[in-house]
Design an enzyme around this catalytic site. Structure first.
Site, PDB file in Angstrom:
ATOM      1  N   HIS A 130     -22.160 103.635  37.455  1.00  0.00           N
ATOM      2  CA  HIS A 130     -22.176 104.856  38.418  1.00  0.00           C
ATOM      3  C   HIS A 130     -20.986 105.881  38.588  1.00  0.00           C
ATOM      4  O   HIS A 130     -21.043 106.669  39.285  1.00  0.00           O
ATOM      5  CB  HIS A 130     -22.689 104.408  40.056  1.00  0.00           C
ATOM      6  CG  HIS A 130     -21.785 103.376  40.587  1.00  0.00           C
ATOM      7  ND1 HIS A 130     -21.937 102.021  40.390  1.00  0.00           N
ATOM      8  CD2 HIS A 130     -20.730 103.550  41.309  1.00  0.00           C
ATOM      9  CE1 HIS A 130     -21.055 101.363  41.192  1.00  0.00           C
ATOM     10  NE2 HIS A 130     -20.212 102.310  41.579  1.00  0.00           N
ATOM     11  N   HIS A 138     -16.523  94.674  45.052  1.00  0.00           N
ATOM     12  CA  HIS A 138     -17.400  95.748  44.326  1.00  0.00           C
ATOM     13  C   HIS A 138     -16.377  96.090  43.188  1.00  0.00           C
ATOM     14  O   HIS A 138     -15.375  96.658  43.707  1.00  0.00           O
ATOM     15  CB  HIS A 138     -17.585  96.827  45.241  1.00  0.00           C
ATOM     16  CG  HIS A 138     -18.222  97.874  44.454  1.00  0.00           C
ATOM     17  ND1 HIS A 138     -19.319  97.865  43.631  1.00  0.00           N
ATOM     18  CD2 HIS A 138     -17.861  99.247  44.472  1.00  0.00           C
ATOM     19  CE1 HIS A 138     -19.417  99.064  43.177  1.00  0.00           C
ATOM     20  NE2 HIS A 138     -18.664  99.945  43.470  1.00  0.00           N
ATOM     21  N   ASP A 166     -15.811  98.435  40.031  1.00  0.00           N
ATOM     22  CA  ASP A 166     -16.303  99.393  39.140  1.00  0.00           C
ATOM     23  C   ASP A 166     -15.832  99.140  37.801  1.00  0.00           C
ATOM     24  O   ASP A 166     -14.560  98.876  37.484  1.00  0.00           O
ATOM     25  CB  ASP A 166     -15.562 100.669  39.814  1.00  0.00           C
ATOM     26  CG  ASP A 166     -16.056 101.132  41.094  1.00  0.00           C
ATOM     27  OD1 ASP A 166     -17.263 101.417  41.391  1.00  0.00           O
ATOM     28  OD2 ASP A 166     -15.348 101.415  41.975  1.00  0.00           O
ATOM     29  N   ASP A 222     -23.229 100.988  45.901  1.00  0.00           N
ATOM     30  CA  ASP A 222     -22.333 102.150  45.547  1.00  0.00           C
ATOM     31  C   ASP A 222     -22.783 103.385  45.076  1.00  0.00           C
ATOM     32  O   ASP A 222     -22.339 104.514  45.450  1.00  0.00           O
ATOM     33  CB  ASP A 222     -20.988 101.849  44.993  1.00  0.00           C
ATOM     34  CG  ASP A 222     -20.050 102.824  45.128  1.00  0.00           C
ATOM     35  OD1 ASP A 222     -19.712 103.587  46.097  1.00  0.00           O
ATOM     36  OD2 ASP A 222     -19.045 103.025  44.423  1.00  0.00           O
TER      37      ASP A 222
END
Length: 910
Positions: free
Chosen positions: A388, A19, A21, A143
């Protein structure tokens, strides 16, 4: 390409993933290169390097990748030999792209138009690079902090077969685990005929982390599998027995996310231990074990669930608000960083204008001084901004600055585009080579050209497909002005204080008509009139500004603080900022009437009513929020009316369909309310309203914000937040934004209030909301236009029907343009406009001849005729909807309520 499963066993699908970001604690660049590891150890380029190396060592291994913004950058730096290897891994299904957007977008604070754009940006790159095998089949939002129904609808219309996420309310999760409803069919639209907006949706068992004890990254502390029986610390039996606990899922398949934040920088650690796990667990099958472990992907897992042919529970609401504990509601980020939220929204408007001009401007607009289309930089900046931890406001301060910098660079590139088109023969021939000026600081009443020039012209570009009336306020240095339009007619205006206020009627793609401002010797005067109540306002409305004091974590019930993510006031009742506001009444001719209210040195409001407009404008200014008393503060505006709303209120989902909310209530489980304020807050992207049988009060916003209705007839909207403590969700710093000119951020914004009967309210607030999202672009030029200047231009032959919104118009290839036409009304929402409507493509544009049209999926990475989604059984049926109307001819597109049609047009410049 999916691995074989065993129908008589419990099949455990191990999904290796990372994951990554697109900015959070570090900037996008810092994350990619592995810079500033003192903040967080993360380097995405090394993750991709290492994974590709390890996948080549065993054909059974799999990996999924999500964030195209990072992969795009990495791919461009690879040699041709590495690119060939990667393409082969993709074709074999061993490297699979999941989700595929430029980022994994936030779902609460994003507008649907920007979400569609960022998904299209990522999906097109994957399609152009890898073809059909690069097309993602599964949406993957592991997430984001709550999940919007409109996102599910978008994913379904883009052709996705399923959607998996990691976070949902702790009470909801406990119920779903007990009833085995962790997977469901999400019916994500009340207007689109099923299964157009139906999406199979699953909650991942471990969020997006591996099971406890099975994290084998270099950032983890879990023990590796020690499989040498001659060693004292042999632990294979212990690891195998600890592995399984999947009783709350309905089928004999379970998905396990093997990875987490920025993991697989040294992929050998993960794969070596997973190889052993698969080997030793499956070895027990010889002794009667019914467990089968395999490398897999979300698409392969989803296929197995579909083959099971079970009946799934139906979901029709959304997953807001999200709480991970009794006093921990993630509802603060609906408002966090209000200035960045506005800048992102304005940037979306600027991008749509830039896209349109590239199409309408013809060949001269196809290349720019930056070596690419001038809209490309803004597309990528906006794609990153949807992340996000971007527009959500949950990033570190230096990262927020970086997001804003990227958007500013995109603005600069698009301004070059507009300069070129002003000097092209296609749109407008200016007699003067004087540069055009874009006054980006009008929100703080700064525009050097209008403040210093004796004669200047203003250009207004309207990106909407319909005529709008748009009020303009400009800072000037005089008091005597004559204002004329493109036809020499006087425009009603008034100078007051240092402003000139006027109303511009902007026609379709109006390049040069609206307001020319040469200085002439004409006296202007003010009428002495009282502030009159708009005849529409037949309900008592009281405007009040309040603040919640933020919890400092010293409450006996919980140590949870308010922070970037979490809203937790230390009292259920807000504090009045000032019971008596200093009021100054200003009446400006027939153009605008104003009331200025000053509640405190850091909170003020201007109430405006423009001539000919039915909406009331509230321009609020908040900040710098004082914190010398040691208390963080969360500022709201509250509208108290005598509407009998009975604990119900309504909020939009990503700017599109509206959902019904009810105080202290959730449609899918029996709520135990533990935070009476924060637990009733919901995100709004463009509007919220309360209503009874006779009246509806609607508030249209200029950015994403949090809102609630805590009292009968009351609607409150959170405007600004300044906090002194971190909320322990990873960002590691308090949300206390510095100001450029003061100690703390000053935020300014607008709310539009309308009051109408409920059965006609949508006819008012729908176009208002679209007009707030796609605002006219103003530019200025010193002096007056020469005699040969082309003063008016319309890119459309005529206005679009009121129900139709031009969602997208952008250049695709040399001779093709992408267009999205949207029906902006829900079924049964409007007596007038909730009907099918038809648009003729050949009669659409004034500068383009449409030679051909092919329909695509919403994401524009698949031909509509090739879409073939998995079908699912559900235990409930939907309400009957009217049959969808069909296209009457190949050149005519019929739109049903809430339908978006995406078409690739072959065009020729006229």
């Amino acid at each position: 390409s999916c691995p074989a499963t065993n129908p008589s066993m419990l099949n455990v699908h191990l999904v290796p993933h990372t994951h990554d970001d697109v900015g959070w604690l570090k900037t996008v660049d810092q994350y990619y290169y592995g810079d500033r590891n003192n903040i967080q150890h993360a380097g995405v380029q090394y993750i991709l390097d290492s994974v590709i190396d390890q996948l080549q060592k065993d054909p059974a291994r799999r990996f999924i990748y999500v964030e195209t913004a990072f992969f795009y950058r990495w791919w461009r730096q690879q040699s041709q030999s590495t690119q060939r290897i990667v393409a082969q891994l993709v074709n074999e299904g061993r490297l699979e792209f999941i989700n595929g957007g430029w980022c994994m977008s936030d779902e609460a604070t994003t507008h649907y138009s920007a979400v569609i754009d960022q998904m299209t940006l990522g999906l097109r790159f994957l399609n152009d690079t890898f073809g059909e095998c690069g097309r993602p089949r599964v949406a993957w939002h592991i997430d984001p902090f709550g999940h919007a129904r409109e996102h599910a609808s978008i994913f379904a219309q883009m052709g996705y077969d399923g959607f998996f996420f990691g976070r949902l309310d702790y009470q909801d999760k406990a119920r779903r685990m007990k009833t085995k409803e962790m997977e469901m069919l999400w019916r994500a639209s009340e207007s689109l005929t099923p299964p157009l907006a139906d999406l199979f949706t699953g909650v991942l068992p471990n969020g997006y982390n591996p099971p406890e004890g099975f994290c084998w990254d270099q950032s983890c502390d879990d023990a590796p599998i020690r499989d040498d029986p001659d060693l004292e610390d042999y632990n294979v039996d212990e690891i195998v027995q600890k592995f399984l606990n999947a009783a709350f899922y309905k089928t004999n398949h379970i998905i396990m996310t093997m990875g987490s934040d920025f993991q697989y920088e040294n992929a050998n650690l993960w794969y070596k231990n997973m190889d052993k796990l698969i080997k030793y667990v499956n070895a027990l099958q010889a002794k009667g074990s019914k467990v089968n472990v395999l490398y897999s992907t979300p698409s392969c897992y989803l296929q197995e669930l579909n083959l099971a042919n079970l009946t799934w529970p139906l979901k029709t609401d959304d997953f807001f608000p999200y709480a991970d504990d009794a006093h921990d509601f993630w509802t603060g980020y609906f408002t966090s960083r209000p200035a960045l939220k506005l800048y992102e929204r304005l940037s979306n408007s600027r991008l749509q204008t830039c896209n349109q001009l590239e199409v309408l401007g013809g060949p001269k607009s196809k290349s720019g001084p930056f070596g690419e289309g001038d809209s490309d930089t803004m597309k990528r900046a906006m794609g990153v901004a949807q992340h996000h931890d971007a527009v959500s406001g949950t990033e570190k301060q230096h990262v927020a600055y970086d997001y804003a910098r990227r958007l500013a660079t995109g603005w600069a590139h698009c301004e070059v585009q507009k300069h070129k088109l002003h000097h092209s023969n296609t749109l407008a021939t200016l007699g003067s080579e004087a540069p055009r000026v874009f006054c980006e600081n009008l929100n703080i009443s700064v525009c050097p050209l209008t403040e210093s020039s004796h004669k200047f012209s203003m250009n207004v570009y309207n990106p909407l497909g319909r005529t709008v009336s748009w009020p303009v306020r400009l800072p000037v240095n005089g008091s005597v002005y004559s204002v004329t339009d493109a036809n020499g007619r006087a425009v009603d205006s008034q100078v007051g204080n240092v402003f000139i206020s006027l109303k511009c009627t902007c026609y379709i793609y109006d390049m040069k008509s609206s307001c020319l401002l040469p200085l002439l010797s004409v006296s202007m005067y003010q009428k002495s009139e009282s502030f009159q109540k708009n005849e529409v306002m037949c309900v008592f409305v009281l405007f009040g500004n309040y603040r919640y004091n933020a919890s400092a974590g010293n409450n006996k019930e919980s140590r949870q603080t308010s922070g970037a993510y979490i809203f937790r006031p230390n009292s259920s009742d807000p504090f009045v900022i000032n019971k008596t506001a200093e009021t100054q009444i200003v009446t400006v001719s027939s153009t605008v009437q104003e009331v200025t209210q000053r509640f405190s040195p850091w909170v003020s409001q201007v109430v405006r009513l423009y001539e000919g407009h039915r909406e009331l404008e509230l321009e609020w200014t908040v900040g710098p929020v004082p914190v010398a008393d040691g208390l963080g503060k969360e500022v709201i505006t509250r509208l108290d009316t005598d509407i009998k709303s009975s604990d119900y209120f309504y909020t939009d989902s990503n700017g599109r369909e509206v959902l019904e909310r009810r105080k202290d209530y959730r449609p899918t489980w029996e709520l135990k309310q533990t935070e009476p304020v924060a637990g009733n807050y919901y995100p709004i992207n463009s509007r919220a309203y309360i209503k009874d049988d006779k009246h509806q009060l609607t508030v249209v916003t200029d950015r994403s914000q949090g809102a609630s209705s805590l009292y009968n007839g009351s609607l409150e909207i959170m405007l600004h937040r300044r906090l002194l403590y971190d909320d322990f969700r990873g960002v590691g710093e308090p949300l206390s934004e510095p100001g450029e000119f003061s100690d703390g951020l000053v935020a300014r914004g607008r709310l539009l209030l309308t009051l109408s009967p409920p059965d006609t309210a949508a006819d008012v607030h729908r176009p208002l909301a679209q007009g707030m999202v796609l605002q006219p672009l103003l530019s200025f030029q010193d002096g007056t236009p020469s005699a040969n200047t082309k003063l008016e231009f319309s890119g459309l032959q005529t206005s679009l029907p009121p129900a139709v919104h031009l969602l997208t118009l952008s250049q695709w290839d040399k001779d093709t343009a992408l267009i999205r036409l949207e029906h902006q009304y829900q079924a049964k929402e409007s007596k007038t406009h909730s009907q099918p409507v038809t648009v003729n493509l050949q009669k659409l544009f004034s500068t383009l001849e449409v030679l051909g049209a092919s329909e695509m999926s919403l994401g524009a990475n698949q031909w509509k005729e090739d879409m073939n989604r998995l079908q699912w059984n559900t235990e409930k049926t939907s309400k009957p909807l009217p049959l969808s109307a069909k296209d009457p001819s190949p050149w005519e597109v019929t739109l049903n309520p809430m339908e978006i049609r995406t078409l690739l047009l072959r065009v020729r410049q006229l």
